[in-house]
Scaffold this motif. Structure first.
Motif, PDB file in Angstrom:
ATOM      1  N   PRO A  84      31.654  41.799 -54.992  1.00 14.80           N
ATOM      2  CA  PRO A  84      33.089  41.664 -55.298  1.00 14.80           C
ATOM      3  C   PRO A  84      33.747  40.521 -54.543  1.00 14.80           C
ATOM      4  O   PRO A  84      34.859  40.115 -54.912  1.00 14.80           O
ATOM      5  N   TRP A  85      33.147  40.033 -53.467  1.00 17.65           N
ATOM      6  CA  TRP A  85      33.607  38.910 -52.667  1.00 17.65           C
ATOM      7  C   TRP A  85      34.965  39.165 -52.031  1.00 17.65           C
ATOM      8  O   TRP A  85      35.057  39.366 -50.849  1.00 17.65           O
ATOM      9  N   ASP A  86      36.024  39.156 -52.823  1.00 16.88           N
ATOM     10  CA  ASP A  86      37.386  39.377 -52.309  1.00 16.88           C
ATOM     11  C   ASP A  86      37.875  40.726 -52.837  1.00 16.88           C
ATOM     12  O   ASP A  86      38.200  40.859 -54.018  1.00 16.88           O
ATOM     13  N   LEU A  87      37.947  41.708 -51.981  1.00 16.73           N
ATOM     14  CA  LEU A  87      38.295  43.060 -52.409  1.00 16.73           C
ATOM     15  C   LEU A  87      39.727  43.151 -52.898  1.00 16.73           C
ATOM     16  O   LEU A  87      40.029  43.947 -53.803  1.00 16.73           O
ATOM     17  N   LEU A  88      40.612  42.351 -52.341  1.00 16.30           N
ATOM     18  CA  LEU A  88      42.004  42.397 -52.774  1.00 16.30           C
ATOM     19  C   LEU A  88      42.158  41.836 -54.184  1.00 16.30           C
ATOM     20  O   LEU A  88      42.836  42.429 -55.033  1.00 16.30           O
ATOM     21  N   VAL A  89      41.521  40.715 -54.462  1.00 12.26           N
ATOM     22  CA  VAL A  89      41.576  40.132 -55.805  1.00 12.26           C
ATOM     23  C   VAL A  89      40.885  41.050 -56.808  1.00 12.26           C
ATOM     24  O   VAL A  89      41.372  41.249 -57.934  1.00 12.26           O
ATOM     25  N   THR A  90      39.756  41.624 -56.425  1.00 10.86           N
ATOM     26  CA  THR A  90      39.031  42.514 -57.324  1.00 10.86           C
ATOM     27  C   THR A  90      39.833  43.759 -57.636  1.00 10.86           C
ATOM     28  O   THR A  90      39.856  44.228 -58.787  1.00 10.86           O
ATOM     29  N   PHE A 140      42.810  46.704 -45.146  1.00 12.10           N
ATOM     30  CA  PHE A 140      41.404  47.091 -45.309  1.00 12.10           C
ATOM     31  C   PHE A 140      40.671  46.128 -46.220  1.00 12.10           C
ATOM     32  O   PHE A 140      39.550  45.686 -45.917  1.00 12.10           O
ATOM     33  N   TYR A 141      41.294  45.759 -47.346  1.00  6.27           N
ATOM     34  CA  TYR A 141      40.644  44.849 -48.288  1.00  6.27           C
ATOM     35  C   TYR A 141      40.454  43.460 -47.689  1.00  6.27           C
ATOM     36  O   TYR A 141      39.407  42.833 -47.876  1.00  6.27           O
ATOM     37  N   ARG A 172      40.243  42.538 -44.445  1.00  8.18           N
ATOM     38  CA  ARG A 172      39.304  42.492 -43.318  1.00  8.18           C
ATOM     39  C   ARG A 172      37.863  42.716 -43.758  1.00  8.18           C
ATOM     40  O   ARG A 172      36.935  42.249 -43.086  1.00  8.18           O
ATOM     41  N   CYS A 173      37.658  43.432 -44.852  1.00 11.88           N
ATOM     42  CA  CYS A 173      36.310  43.786 -45.276  1.00 11.88           C
ATOM     43  C   CYS A 173      35.772  42.888 -46.378  1.00 11.88           C
ATOM     44  O   CYS A 173      34.661  43.131 -46.862  1.00 11.88           O
ATOM     45  N   SER A 174      36.498  41.885 -46.800  1.00 17.63           N
ATOM     46  CA  SER A 174      36.026  40.989 -47.850  1.00 17.63           C
ATOM     47  C   SER A 174      34.971  40.046 -47.292  1.00 17.63           C
ATOM     48  O   SER A 174      35.191  39.379 -46.274  1.00 17.63           O
ATOM     49  N   SER A 175      33.840  39.982 -47.971  1.00 19.92           N
ATOM     50  CA  SER A 175      32.738  39.142 -47.484  1.00 19.92           C
ATOM     51  C   SER A 175      33.022  37.657 -47.636  1.00 19.92           C
ATOM     52  O   SER A 175      32.364  36.838 -46.997  1.00 19.92           O
ATOM     53  N   ALA A 176      33.997  37.290 -48.464  1.00 20.52           N
ATOM     54  CA  ALA A 176      34.328  35.875 -48.637  1.00 20.52           C
ATOM     55  C   ALA A 176      34.802  35.245 -47.333  1.00 20.52           C
ATOM     56  O   ALA A 176      34.705  34.019 -47.166  1.00 20.52           O
ATOM     57  N   ASN A 177      35.295  36.043 -46.410  1.00 20.75           N
ATOM     58  CA  ASN A 177      35.766  35.520 -45.123  1.00 20.75           C
ATOM     59  C   ASN A 177      34.629  35.193 -44.163  1.00 20.75           C
ATOM     60  O   ASN A 177      34.867  34.586 -43.118  1.00 20.75           O
ATOM     61  N   TYR A 178      33.404  35.580 -44.488  1.00 21.28           N
ATOM     62  CA  TYR A 178      32.283  35.429 -43.567  1.00 21.28           C
ATOM     63  C   TYR A 178      31.216  34.468 -44.083  1.00 21.28           C
ATOM     64  O   TYR A 178      30.167  34.322 -43.465  1.00 21.28           O
ATOM     65  N   ILE A 179      31.473  33.813 -45.204  1.00 22.84           N
ATOM     66  CA  ILE A 179      30.442  32.976 -45.825  1.00 22.84           C
ATOM     67  C   ILE A 179      30.080  31.787 -44.946  1.00 22.84           C
ATOM     68  O   ILE A 179      28.915  31.398 -44.850  1.00 22.84           O
ATOM     69  N   ARG A 220      35.417  36.847 -61.869  1.00 27.94           N
ATOM     70  CA  ARG A 220      35.022  35.494 -61.479  1.00 27.94           C
ATOM     71  C   ARG A 220      36.087  34.824 -60.624  1.00 27.94           C
ATOM     72  O   ARG A 220      35.806  33.844 -59.931  1.00 27.94           O
ATOM     73  N   GLU A 221      37.309  35.339 -60.660  1.00 32.14           N
ATOM     74  CA  GLU A 221      38.386  34.765 -59.861  1.00 32.14           C
ATOM     75  C   GLU A 221      38.145  34.941 -58.366  1.00 32.14           C
ATOM     76  O   GLU A 221      38.706  34.212 -57.554  1.00 32.14           O
ATOM     77  N   ALA A 222      37.333  35.913 -57.998  1.00 31.59           N
ATOM     78  CA  ALA A 222      37.068  36.165 -56.579  1.00 31.59           C
ATOM     79  C   ALA A 222      35.864  35.410 -56.044  1.00 31.59           C
ATOM     80  O   ALA A 222      35.605  35.448 -54.836  1.00 31.59           O
TER      81      ALA A 222
END
Length: 581
Positions: free
Chosen positions: A261-267, A334-335, A337-344, A364-366
């Motif tokens: 999901p990459w970005d949990l907030l966008v998803t 929560f969304y 801090r836990c989004s993996s897009a921030n750690y790439i 695909r937007e995320a």
């Protein structure tokens, strides 16, 4: 009146003409309209596949131009450089996702189960399928079935949300890797796989502690086996987040992320946008409430059970359950801090990321296109179709395209020099070149009027650099001597019959060396205050050193000027300005 009569007559003529059309034609028109609506609603792409000659859509790769992972690994994978054609009767992301959850046609085999207890008391089910299981039947499992010196590659699989090792897509992947001669273990989320919750901790989309502990355990248990990881959906988000948190310190040699999901907030905002996405949102909420129902005694003690039971969306469930148990302030917090897009950017492991552009859950937007392109360790593969974790191919829908791509990538990575090697964590002392945050110099006025610069050092600094600790050590009768790289500690013990002020002298090991040691002690005691001051100035902010240098120069320039005049007075007398004076 004439116009009205004409209008009425026209309407009557139109009705009469419509009545002459056979009902079958109306039924056919209604059927065509319904098909058009369903084609649009289900996002079918069968006509597009036919127009392309049933060749499918080309897989697009995003990577850094200087990426060794692409040039030496991904470039050898035929699946990543070809096309993907979906099963014709599943030419829709919704049909593929629905068929995967209902059937999926997984291979038939039996896992070997191992229960692992984490540090907080939680229990995790590790389901194994070894390479030997694909050749031999009825082999019993025990904790030491794999030799400690076994160098067979080991793959750890992280399932998606509310999924475990029995999910169809997990079985497809596990059987494919085991048939290639690799050992596979599925790390089920706590509370899933038929295991009860044994602690007050639940998993979530950003919970990486369980996977970290499993990886460390497997690496210590089987140090000779190269360790790889594959994450699917929420498991992919956990995997990428873990890799970003660990950086170079992870023992994972390579990884693959599937439909993250990459970005949990966008998803989360995406699945609340359209009618069909809201259906997915409600279906996933029902699955989460079913998971909560299994562990109601524990969850009802930690959160409000009635609010959890009434949740109708993922966001409501996260508000009443996840944020309360995991202690997040808000759902958006929560969304984020836990989004993996921030750690790439911190991922240091060769990583293949596979996503479908028509994924009905992970939009695909995320997808972080630029972040993946900037990291030389990441190769992003996007297919125009595939749904969520589906990618069915063939007329019988017996295979998943991404499973073959994963096996190709991991096999090529294992045979290449690009595998990641764990680097030991270096705990070096702080120097003046490091960040000076929270280490700004402060001015301390001593009793004798001297001004010194002191710093707010952390506990990691050596006690020998702290004048207060040195003074306390001297009062306790501790003297540290360091000579030729060998530190000897001489402790003056207090006699029980004497007072605490009387200290026994330290005895040297050899009589001839007693005098040099005493001289060294005197020298050390003499230069100790100077070393302490120098160390304090070095650890302080750089401007304090330059400030003292400036003060020394300003206060000493008259002396230096007079000394220079005495040394170069002859040249000064012969110069033109001096003659004029």
């Amino acid at each position: 009146m004439g116009n009205a009569a004409a209008g009425d007559s026209a309407a009557e003529l139109l009705l009469r003409a419509a009545a002459l059309v056979p009902p079958a034609h109306y039924a056919l028109a209604a059927l065509l309209l319904a098909c058009a609506f369903l084609y649009r609603f289900l996002e079918l792409h069968l006509i597009g596949d036919l127009l392309r000659g049933l060749r499918g859509g080309r897989v697009a790769l995003t990577f850094h131009p200087a990426s060794h992972v692409y040039h030496r690994v991904a470039s050898k994978c035929r699946s990543l450089h070809g096309r993907y054609l979906a099963t014709p009767w599943l030419a829709s992301p919704h049909l593929q996702t629905l068929f995967l959850s209902i059937s999926g046609r997984p291979p038939s085999f039996t896992y070997r189960r191992q229960l692992y207890t984490v540090r907080d008391g939680g229990t995790i089910a590790l389901d194994w399928l070894l390479a030997s299981d694909c050749e031999e039947e009825d082999v019993g499992f025990c904790d030491g079935v794999i030799s400690r010196d076994d160098s067979t590659p080991l793959v750890v699989v992280i399932p998606g949300l509310t999924s475990d090792s029995t999910a169809a897509y997990v079985k497809h992947l596990v059987f494919s890797m085991a048939s290639k001669g690799w050992n596979v273990v599925v790390g089920n989320h706590r509370g899933l796989g038929g295991i009860s919750i044994t602690s007050d901790c639940f998993y979530n989309a950003g919970w990486t502690e369980d996977f970290r502990e499993i990886v460390n355990y497997l690496h210590q248990k089987y140090p000779q086996a190269p360790l790889f990881a594959v994450g699917t959906s929420i498991g992919a988000n956990i995997l990428v987040k873990y890799l970003g948190e660990e950086g170079e310190g992870t023992p994972v040699a390579g990884a693959v992320s599937i439909c993250s999901p990459w970005d949990l907030l966008v998803t989360n905002r995406f699945i609340q946008r359209k009618l069909v996405q809201r259906c997915y949102d409600k279906a996933l909420a029902i699955g989460l409430k079913g998971y909560a129902k299994l562990h109601q005694p524990v969850l009802a003690r930690l959160a409000n059970w009635e609010d959890i039971r009434k949740s109708r969306s993922i966001r409501e469930f996260d508000r009443h359950a996840t944020c309360v148990v995991a202690k997040y302030e808000t759902v958006d917090t929560f969304y984020r801090r836990c989004s993996s897009a921030n750690y790439i950017s911190n991922v240091s492991v060769p990583l293949l990321c596979i996503s479908a552009l028509d994924d009905p859950l992970c939009t695909r937007e995320a997808i972080p296109w630029d972040e993946c392109r900037a990291n030389k360790n990441i190769v992003l593969a996007t297919a125009p179709n595939g749904g969520h974790l589906a990618f069915f191919q063939g007329l019988t829908a017996g295979k998943l395209w991404w499973v073959g791509a994963v096996s190709e990538f991991l096999l090529a990575l294992h045979d290449s020099p690009c595998m990641h090697r764990q680097k030991a964590q270096e705990h070096s002392l702080h120097t003046s070149l490091e960040s000076s945050i929270d280490k700004s110099p402060y001015v301390n006025f001593m009793e004798d009027g001297m001004v010194t610069a002191v710093t707010n050092d952390d506990a990691n600094n050596s006690d020998s650099d702290n004048p207060i600790s040195n003074e306390m050590e001297l009062r306790n009768g501790m003297v540290g001597v360091q000579q030729d790289g060998i530190a000897t500690e001489i402790q003056n013990e207090c006699d029980g019959n004497r007072s605490q002020e009387n200290v026994t002298p330290a005895q040297g090991p050899v009589g001839s060396q007693e005098q040099p040691k005493q001289n060294i002690d005197k020298i050390q005691d003499a230069i100790a205050p100077v070393k302490i001051s120098i160390n304090q100035l070095i650890r302080s902010h750089g401007r304090s050193v330059w400030l003292l240098t400036y003060i020394a120069f300003v206060t000493s320039w008259p002396f230096l000027g007079a000394l220079g005049f005495i040394l170069f007075r002859k040249k000064f007398r012969n110069s033109l300005p001096a003659k004029r004076l």
